[in-house]
Design an enzyme around this catalytic site. Structure first.
Site, PDB file in Angstrom:
ATOM      1  N   LYS A 109       0.861  -1.187   0.000  1.00 26.82           N
ATOM      2  CA  LYS A 109       0.000   0.000   0.000  1.00 26.82           C
ATOM      3  C   LYS A 109       0.890   1.227   0.000  1.00 26.82           C
ATOM      4  O   LYS A 109       2.049   1.162   0.430  1.00 26.82           O
ATOM      5  CB  LYS A 109      -0.900   0.023   1.245  1.00 26.82           C
ATOM      6  CG  LYS A 109      -2.154   0.842   1.086  1.00 26.82           C
ATOM      7  CD  LYS A 109      -3.273   0.084   0.363  1.00 26.82           C
ATOM      8  CE  LYS A 109      -4.487   0.961   0.116  1.00 26.82           C
ATOM      9  NZ  LYS A 109      -5.624   0.178  -0.394  1.00 26.82           N
ATOM     10  N   GLY A 222     -17.908   8.070  -2.572  1.00 24.84           N
ATOM     11  CA  GLY A 222     -16.828   8.233  -3.539  1.00 24.84           C
ATOM     12  C   GLY A 222     -16.879   7.111  -4.549  1.00 24.84           C
ATOM     13  O   GLY A 222     -17.950   6.604  -4.881  1.00 24.84           O
ATOM     14  N   ASN A 223     -15.710   6.695  -5.022  1.00 26.58           N
ATOM     15  CA  ASN A 223     -15.667   5.641  -6.035  1.00 26.58           C
ATOM     16  C   ASN A 223     -16.407   4.397  -5.540  1.00 26.58           C
ATOM     17  O   ASN A 223     -17.232   3.831  -6.258  1.00 26.58           O
ATOM     18  CB  ASN A 223     -14.212   5.304  -6.376  1.00 26.58           C
ATOM     19  CG  ASN A 223     -14.115   4.093  -7.281  1.00 26.58           C
ATOM     20  OD1 ASN A 223     -14.046   2.965  -6.813  1.00 26.58           O
ATOM     21  ND2 ASN A 223     -14.186   4.307  -8.577  1.00 26.58           N
TER      22      ASN A 223
END
Ligand code: NAD
Length: 411
Positions: A109, A222-223
């Site tokens: 990440k 959001g997405n």
């Protein structure tokens, strides 16, 4: 009795989830030692000449947690609260997630501590390219393959991918996933996380005793949350609550997600949305519903509000929204929590398909991509549901146990 840990540190929570799973089914000692800390964690200072002409230094990160199953894989988050512990937690969850999905990928990440809303587009592009300039020697299609996460999208990934190609001469484009379609992206990637969440829910809905048409509340639009709202709505469920970072709206008769999106675009807030009650995010989370979908940040359901949750099932589309203490409370109350490492794995699954298409020089149709996603995520959902019943444990421990068994076979 539950021992309280520092619930706000996501890395402590992620390690705690791991140790709680191995108390149910013991695991290979070597894999536990290996997962106690990341393979590598990097902090980088990223210089950017701002529009004002002054130099500003930003802090960026990449954590390469574990590559037993394949190249490190995981998104890049731009957020003012992003720090190395958060990135380490997200990278450990990615390691578990790719194993849950049986993907040929490891866990990683990245992030930058920044509120991107405060940057101009030129500054944002310089910062995105700057992250790559600092980190490109440790990336690559067979080494580490980043993707988008909170506040990053195909445009930002496009700048990063372009910078990487310029610096290295790499041509396949397989170093970054989540690219736009005309830049080598995969069909189906943008909606993959929300859609994967829906497929997961659909696979276990009946066994969870939920009706064909459920009331659904989604935190975050959001997405992930935005697509989830539309997809659940399109599939006959009733979206009774939605929220952004400032607050949420509730209408027990149902909201139309595209009307909510348009209202937010026009007004910059959900406050004042017609025929809906404006609530705080805290109130939204504890409103009565069939399904609660956290799709924003970590640590939203903790020991302080887990007893107040009035949902029949929680579907975690955010990473780390429920703390271990809250997991225990919800399990005791009979509220299943479909864990992030399964429920939001649609994103990394289609990202892996994108990587594979880039490496082979192929482009798969949307039908092919989504059918592959559906069958693989529903298959893992069934395995995890069944084993949680057999082991009399929660779905998170069951998912971690499955991941650990797959990782143990490859170490
Ligand atoms: P995004 O930046 O597109 O959207 C985030 C949303 O959360 C926005 O609507 C924002 O207003 C809202 N939000 C921010 N702070 C909030 C707060 N304090 N309370 C309530 N809402 C808040 O991000 P995204 O890509 O949709 O990611 C959301 C979550 O899903 C994150 O946990 C991320 O790690 C996880 N996730 C994303 C993907 C992906 O493919 N994008 C894949 C797997 C998991």
């Amino acid at each position: 009795m539950t021992t309280l840990i520092n619930e706000s540190n996501p890395f402590t929570n992620a390690l705690s989830q791991l140790s709680r799973a191995i108390k149910v089914v013991s695991s290979n000692d070597d894999i536990i030692k290996r997962l106690a800390s990341p393979d590598r964690e990097i902090k980088a200072s990223i210089p950017v000449i701002m529009d004002s002409g002054t130099l500003q230094i930003f802090e960026g990160y990449r954590v390469q947690y574990c590559n037993i199953l394949g190249p490190y894989k995981g998104g890049i988050r731009f957020h003012p609260d992003t720090n190395i512990d958060e990135v380490k937690a997200l990278a450990l969850w990615m390691t578990i997630k790719t194993a849950v999905m049986d993907l040929p990928m490891g866990g990683g990440k990245g992030g930058i501590t920044i509120d991107p809303k405060k940057l101009s587009k030129t500054e944002l592009e310089k910062l995105s390219r700057g992250w790559v300039q600092k980190l490109y020697p440790i990336l690559g299609p067979n080494v580490d393959v980043p993707a988008p996460d909170m506040n990053t999208n195909s445009e930002i990934i496009g700048w990063m991918s372009d910078e990487y190609k310029n610096l290295t001469g790499e041509k396949t484009g397989a170093t970054f996933t989540g690219k736009s379609l005309d830049d080598g992206g995969s069909e189906g990637r943008t909606q993959a996380t929300g859609l994967g969440g829906f497929y997961t829910f659909d696979a276990i809905r009946e066994q969870a005793g939920l009706p064909i048409s459920c009331k659904v509340i989604i935190q975050g639009m959001g997405n992930v949350g935005g697509y989830a709202a539309q997809i659940f709505h399109d599939n006959g469920h009733i979206i009774i609550g939605m929220s952004d970072s400032k607050g949420g709206i509730i209408n027990p008769l149902g909201l139309n997600p595209s009307e909510v999106e348009n209202y937010k675009k026009e007004n910059g807030t959900l406050a004042g949305f017609p025929n809906a009650k404006y609530v705080t995010n805290e109130e939204l989370l504890t409103t009565e519903t069939d399904v609660l979908i956290p799709a924003a940040l970590e640590n939203q359901i903790t020991h302080t509000n887990a007893n107040e949750i009035k949902a029949k099932l929680i579907l975690e589309l955010a990473n780390g929204p429920t703390t271990p203490e809250a997991d225990d409370i919800l399990f005791a109350r009979g509220i299943p929590v479909v864990p992030d490492v399964l429920a939001n794995a649609g994103g990394v699954t289609v990202s892996t398909f994108e990587w594979e298409q880039n490496l082979k020089g192929e482009h798969w149709s949307e039908v092919v991509v989504l059918e592959k996603l559906k069958s693989s995520i529903q298959n893992q959902a069934q395995i995890i549901w069944k084993s949680s019943k057999e082991l009399n444990t929660d779905l998170r421990r069951s998912a971690f146990i499955l991941a650990l068994s797959r990782l143990s076979k490859k170490i």
